[in-house]
Design an enzyme around this catalytic site. Structure first.
Site, short mmCIF file in Angstrom:
data_model
loop_
_atom_site.label_atom_id
_atom_site.label_comp_id
_atom_site.label_asym_id
_atom_site.label_seq_id
_atom_site.Cartn_x
_atom_site.Cartn_y
_atom_site.Cartn_z
N GLY A 186 0.82 -1.21 0.00
CA GLY A 186 0.00 0.00 0.00
C GLY A 186 0.85 1.25 0.00
O GLY A 186 0.47 2.28 0.57
N GLY B 214 -1.46 7.47 0.84
CA GLY B 214 -1.84 7.48 2.24
C GLY B 214 -0.72 7.17 3.20
O GLY B 214 0.44 7.59 3.03
N ASP C 31 2.26 -2.19 -4.52
CA ASP C 31 0.92 -1.62 -4.67
C ASP C 31 0.37 -2.03 -6.02
O ASP C 31 1.08 -2.63 -6.84
CB ASP C 31 0.95 -0.09 -4.55
CG ASP C 31 -0.31 0.46 -3.88
OD1 ASP C 31 -1.41 -0.02 -4.23
OD2 ASP C 31 -0.21 1.35 -3.02
N ASP D 62 -1.94 -7.02 -7.66
CA ASP D 62 -3.29 -6.87 -7.16
C ASP D 62 -3.48 -7.84 -5.99
O ASP D 62 -3.62 -9.05 -6.19
CB ASP D 62 -4.29 -7.18 -8.28
CG ASP D 62 -5.74 -6.98 -7.85
OD1 ASP D 62 -5.98 -6.67 -6.67
OD2 ASP D 62 -6.63 -7.14 -8.72
N LEU D 63 -3.47 -7.31 -4.79
CA LEU D 63 -3.56 -8.16 -3.60
C LEU D 63 -4.95 -8.72 -3.36
O LEU D 63 -5.15 -9.49 -2.42
CB LEU D 63 -3.09 -7.39 -2.36
CG LEU D 63 -1.65 -6.87 -2.40
CD1 LEU D 63 -1.28 -6.25 -1.06
CD2 LEU D 63 -0.67 -7.97 -2.78
N GLY E 255 -4.88 -1.64 2.07
CA GLY E 255 -6.21 -1.91 2.61
C GLY E 255 -7.29 -1.20 1.81
O GLY E 255 -7.01 -0.20 1.14
N SER F 46 -7.17 -1.24 12.67
CA SER F 46 -8.04 -0.07 12.65
C SER F 46 -8.79 0.00 13.97
O SER F 46 -9.08 -1.03 14.59
CB SER F 46 -9.04 -0.15 11.50
OG SER F 46 -10.06 0.83 11.63
N TYR G 18 -15.45 -4.68 6.54
CA TYR G 18 -14.25 -3.94 6.92
C TYR G 18 -13.93 -4.17 8.40
O TYR G 18 -12.80 -4.53 8.76
CB TYR G 18 -14.44 -2.45 6.64
CG TYR G 18 -13.25 -1.61 7.01
CD1 TYR G 18 -12.16 -1.51 6.16
CD2 TYR G 18 -13.20 -0.92 8.22
CE1 TYR G 18 -11.05 -0.75 6.49
CE2 TYR G 18 -12.10 -0.16 8.57
CZ TYR G 18 -11.03 -0.08 7.70
OH TYR G 18 -9.93 0.67 8.05
N LYS H 272 -10.71 -6.25 10.11
CA LYS H 272 -9.74 -5.63 11.00
C LYS H 272 -9.71 -6.30 12.37
O LYS H 272 -8.65 -6.40 13.00
CB LYS H 272 -10.05 -4.13 11.14
CG LYS H 272 -9.84 -3.34 9.84
CD LYS H 272 -8.41 -3.43 9.34
CE LYS H 272 -8.17 -2.54 8.14
NZ LYS H 272 -6.76 -2.59 7.66
#
Length: 282
Positions: A8, A12, A32, A41-42, A71, A116, A157, A161
């Site tokens: 990632g 960000g 990424d 592409d994860l 993420g 998160s 989501y 997490k």
């Protein structure tokens, strides 16, 4: 200087971490879906295999650390829950499983996983979905979340997490990780002003919901400050940090559950606790 893999890393907080590590003279293998040394592409098993193999090749089979910042957030879309699960959970677990031998080759390797504060601030997340993640069964996760309809991405989501935080806690203390000299921890940010959050704030309905969320100190987090936390968690000063989930969220987690943590080991678990202690000492 050290060699780190950062997923990632194109935007960000991942980008901020990669930049700080590179500016300190470390080698950064950035991963990424676009604009990265390793483009992968994860959200697909093939993409994760590609990323794992490419990083091992570029690192020469030795990694001093890894930062798992890739993420996806809870955006609308029928396929969004699946994509969230693929990237947020399996995009961490599959890569770290593949990289563990390279991390064990290093002296005191450090890994930081992005969790998160949604793991403790989103209510009604089904425990069955979390358990299905930990069992590696994404189809079962999606079946559990189907009842939530348009809200399924939000719960996907949060469940992803929670599951990755528990995976970190369970895995960090094992002989294969702690016993091999690898320190595995997670950081749990709150609302940080990244391109993803800026996009959400540009939508009036989402902006109202975000601004109503309790952040005791007010405002949003800063990606550069979060990156400083990650760099510290990768440093020698974090040698004694193992299996921790560090909340950096402006106080939201404490606001929601001031009395929930820490808590002692329940008496009903005492036998299991003592058995684990004996096994550890052997």
């Amino acid at each position: 200087m050290s060699t780190y893999a950062v997923t990632g890393a194109s935007s960000g907080m991942g980008r901020a971490v990669a930049a700080k590590l590179a500016s300190a003279g470390h080698t950064v293998i950035d991963v990424d879906i676009v604009d990265a040394t390793v483009t992968a592409d994860l959200s697909t098993p093939a993409g994760r295999d590609r990323a794992a193999a490419a990083v091992l090749e570029l690192s020469g089979g030795r990694l001093d650390g890894a930062v798992m910042a890739a993420g996806l957030g809870p955006a609308p879309g029928r396929d969004r829950p699946r994509l969230i699960g693929e990237v947020n959970y399996f995009g961490v677990v599959d890569l770290l499983d593949a990289w563990r031998p390279a991390l064990a080759e290093a002296d005191r390797a450090k890994v930081v996983v992005f969790a998160s504060n949604s793991s403790t601030t989103v209510p009604m997340v089904p425990g069955r979905a979390v358990r299905a993640f930990l069992d590696g069964d994404l189809d079962r996760v999606l079946g559990t979340l189907r009842i939530f309809g348009k809200q399924a991405p939000t719960f996907a989501y949060a469940a992803s997490k929670i599951a990755i935080s528990r995976w970190v806690r369970r895995t960090a203390v094992t002989p294969e990780w702690a016993g091999a000299g690898i320190r595995l921890n997670a950081i749990a940010p709150g609302a940080v002003l990244t391109p993803l959050l800026e996009k959400q704030l540009a939508t009036p309905a989402e902006a109202r919901q975000i601004k109503r969320f309790p952040v005791p100190i007010g405002g949003f987090g800063d990606a550069e400050q979060l990156a400083d936390w990650v760099v510290f968690m990768l440093s020698d000063s974090a040698d004694f940090l193992c299996g921790s989930v560090v909340f950096v969220d402006g106080g939201s987690d404490a606001w929601f559950r001031a009395d929930d943590w820490p808590r002692p080991v329940p008496a009903r678990r005492l036998r299991g606790y003592l058995n684990r202690m004996r096994a550890f000492r052997r």
